[in-house]
Design an enzyme around this catalytic site. Structure first.
Site, PDB file in Angstrom:
ATOM      1  N   LYS A 126      38.208  -8.270  -2.494  1.00 57.18           N
ATOM      2  CA  LYS A 126      39.415  -9.061  -2.222  1.00 57.18           C
ATOM      3  C   LYS A 126      39.620  -9.972  -3.423  1.00 57.18           C
ATOM      4  O   LYS A 126      38.666 -10.314  -4.119  1.00 57.18           O
ATOM      5  CB  LYS A 126      39.204  -9.931  -0.982  1.00 57.18           C
ATOM      6  N   HIS A 129      40.998 -15.998  -4.862  1.00 62.51           N
ATOM      7  CA  HIS A 129      42.292 -16.686  -4.809  1.00 62.51           C
ATOM      8  C   HIS A 129      42.202 -18.180  -5.100  1.00 62.51           C
ATOM      9  O   HIS A 129      41.122 -18.706  -5.352  1.00 62.51           O
ATOM     10  CB  HIS A 129      43.001 -16.387  -3.489  1.00 62.51           C
ATOM     11  N   HIS A 132      39.579 -20.203  -3.354  1.00 57.55           N
ATOM     12  CA  HIS A 132      38.224 -20.074  -3.883  1.00 57.55           C
ATOM     13  C   HIS A 132      38.056 -20.888  -5.153  1.00 57.55           C
ATOM     14  O   HIS A 132      36.979 -21.388  -5.449  1.00 57.55           O
ATOM     15  CB  HIS A 132      37.880 -18.608  -4.153  1.00 57.55           C
TER      16      HIS A 132
HETATM   17  N1  ARG Z   1      33.506 -15.881   1.945  1.00 63.91           N
HETATM   18  C1  ARG Z   1      34.033 -16.957   2.731  1.00 63.91           C
HETATM   19  C2  ARG Z   1      35.535 -17.047   2.574  1.00 63.91           C
HETATM   20  O1  ARG Z   1      36.086 -16.557   1.619  1.00 63.91           O
HETATM   21  C3  ARG Z   1      33.440 -18.285   2.356  1.00 63.91           C
HETATM   22  C4  ARG Z   1      31.958 -18.407   2.581  1.00 63.91           C
HETATM   23  C5  ARG Z   1      31.508 -19.824   2.603  1.00 63.91           C
HETATM   24  N2  ARG Z   1      30.100 -20.012   2.779  1.00 63.91           N
HETATM   25  C6  ARG Z   1      29.451 -19.856   3.927  1.00 63.91           C
HETATM   26  N3  ARG Z   1      28.148 -20.049   3.918  1.00 63.91           N
HETATM   27  N4  ARG Z   1      30.045 -19.563   5.045  1.00 63.91           N
HETATM   28  O2  ARG Z   1      36.198 -17.618   3.428  1.00 63.91           O
END
Ligand code: ARG
Length: 565
Positions: A126, A129, A132
């Site tokens: 993905k 974005h 992030h």
């Molecule tokens: N990959 C997730 C997202 O894009 C964020 C992860 C954040 N870290 C965690 N330990 N949950 O929304």
């Protein structure tokens, strides 16, 4: 020289009763205006203990205080106002900066303490974005700030690299993937086929079954599916890496969700043993109604684990591996509930360290000139945003300073810096609306403005040379001089507040104030035309100190400086 401590001692030695030095020290304020003193002590914090009105306490204390190092001490209402001896203050501050250089503002306050910082954490296949990037900017800055104060940080990229979506992706790959495009623009192609999968599945629901079938194969470790998943992961990481390189961001671990696949049964078992695992419509959950939260799902009805289960396993793994003092998660505020459930579940499992886990949340990001629908696959690609920032900066430089050497490199530092700065400028909970014009402006509270201020200081020093020999600090006697010096002195204080609130913007604001104060100082106290050599020399010294502090500050935000722009 720690003025707050010195003042606290001067107050304490004049009290008949014992009051904690720290209590006094922590209550000392820096008044908004210098005519109310450089430091102020609010006497009402003593009125209960001394059984006296605060005004009276201030009145009685004021003549007794030892004045050494201070111009004067005055009582005003309930306040005791301290006016520092400017010459001593200036000397202490500027000499300290000169001695400590890149280390000015650093300390060992966090020595021996490990802090894990989960940040950035994009999802495989993905796009990376703008949200992030928000996490990346905050996490990276907290990493730098905390390390500067002696904490041992562990930066963790908790990649979204596992889940049912990979079954769908494998199905889509087999059906529609264009291999050429995949090598050239992997994430774009993966996104395209993923979006297509959803569109097609609406017409033909059997596709969903196919996706589930592939995910099952993947979970069972079947060769072909695992190989494809690995390929998607590698291609994605390669692309993310371009962004990380541009931003100069590094991680200590890339332990994503898939890393916990073999660590989850143990967690589920542990929860069961604690007696907090309940069945609900075929799923296994931890009930949280007593805490006004929906249940935390541990296993879905088909037995699969989910995001939350992996986060429970990750939390335990981090405690075991890093024995953290604090465990920080830099994730958007749309996941507030998830983290509340996570931390509560850890607590119910009997982990007293659950209280050391902190969700550092942040707001939403929009672009002033674009409307997007993620569902239709319309996303902003971060590498495009960064390229755009660099191009636009180059255009500005071509107009303002076409003769500049290494324009490309400057555009990179300034362009990328402008975006990071925009993210770190305001309270992180606030939503951001990106506006190119505003962000890239050399005026106002922007990255380019601060970088330009730095470059301006450096250009003065190149032209006039650095200060020489012993400085006569009595020559730094204008309001502008002193306001600037005070801000330089307060640099570390702002870092500590930023740590306290896990809020880099406190530091960003302080740097903006320094840049503004420097420009004021520069505009009202000309240096090059100054006839008095002693005055000129002292002002050069102040210019050196200011550029040093701006550089240190920007570095802690993850932003570079350029000597000329
Ligand atoms: N990959 C997730 C997202 O894009 C964020 C992860 C954040 N870290 C965690 N330990 N949950 O929304």
């Amino acid at each position: 020289m720690d003025y707050k401590k010195i003042i606290a001692n001067k107050i304490k030695e004049n009290l008949e009763v014992t009051v904690d030095l720290e209590v006094i020290e922590n209550s000392i304020e820096i008044p908004p205006k210098s005519d109310m003193g450089d430091y102020a002590f609010p006497c009402f914090i003593l009125s209960k203990t001394l059984r006296k009105a605060p005004n009276k306490i201030a009145e009685e204390l004021s003549p007794k205080i030892d004045k050494e190092g201070f111009e004067r001490v005055e009582n005003l209402g309930p306040y005791l106002n301290f006016f520092v001896d400017k010459e001593v203050f200036s000397e202490n501050t500027l000499e300290k900066i000169q001695n400590e250089k890149d280390e000015y503002g650093a300390s060992r306050a966090g020595e021996g303490k490990n802090i894990t910082i989960d940040f950035s954490s994009p999802n495989i296949a993905k796009p990376f974005h703008v949200g992030h990037l928000f996490s990346t900017a905050i996490g990276n800055s907290l990493y730098k700030i905390l390390s500067f104060e002696g904490y041992n940080c562990i930066g963790i990229n908790h990649l979204g690299d596992w889940g049912t979506q990979f079954g769908k992706l494998i199905s889509a790959y087999k059906r529609w993937c264009d291999k050429d495009t995949l090598t050239k623009e992997p994430i774009k192609e993966l996104l395209r086929i993923y979006v297509k999968f959803h569109a097609e599945a609406e017409k033909d629901p059997t596709l969903e079954d196919e996706g589930r079938m592939y995910f099952k194969k993947l979970e069972d470790g079947e060769e072909e599916e695992v190989a494809l998943w690995k390929k998607f992961r590698e291609l994605s990481l390669k692309e993310f890496d371009i962004v990380y390189k541009l931003l100069n961001v590094k991680f200590d671990a890339y332990t994503g969700e898939s890393f916990y696949n073999d660590k989850m049964d143990a967690v589920v078992e542990e929860i069961e043993k604690k007696g907090i695992l309940t069945s609900s419509n075929g799923a296994k959950v931890v009930m949280l109604e007593d805490y006004n939260m929906p249940p935390c799902i541990i296993r879905k009805s088909d037995g699969a684990t989910i995001y939350a289960t992996r986060d429970l396993a990750a939390a335990e793994y981090r405690k075991k591996t890093y024995d953290f003092y604090k465990s920080i998660y830099v994730v958007g505020s749309d996941q507030k509930l998830h983290f509340k459930q996570l931390f509560k579940t850890l607590e119910l499992m009997g982990h007293d360290w659950a209280k050391d886990c902190k969700h550092v949340s942040f707001g939403m990001v929009r672009f002033a000139d674009r409307k997007l629908s993620t569902r239709k696959g319309e996303v902003i690609f971060l590498d495009e945003v960064l390229s755009e920032a660099m191009e636009k900066t180059l255009e500005i430089i071509n107009v303002k300073n076409p003769e500049l050497k290494n324009k490309e490199e400057v555009s990179k530092v300034v362009g990328v810096g402008s975006i990071v700065f925009a993210y770190l400028k305001n309270n992180r909970e606030k939503d951001i609306v990106f506006d190119w014009k505003e962000m890239l402006s050399f005026e106002g509270e922007t990255g380019p403005y601060v970088q330009y201020t730095y470059a301006r200081g450096k250009s003065i020093l190149r032209k006039l040379g650095v200060s020489q020999g012993k400085i006569d600090y009595s020559k730094l006697n204008t309001t502008e001089d002193f306001e600037l010096i005070k801000l330089l002195e307060g640099f570390q204080g702002s870092i500590f507040s930023a740590i306290d609130k896990l809020e880099p913007s406190i530091l960003t604001r302080h740097i903006i104030e320094i840049a503004k104060a420097f420009n004021k100082f520069y505009n009202s106290n000309r240096i090059s035309t100054e006839a008095d050599e002693k005055v000129k020399n002292a002002r050069l010294k102040l210019t050196e100190a200011t550029t040093q502090v701006i550089k240190n500050g920007l570095k802690l935000l993850g932003i570079g400086v350029v000597e000329e722009m």
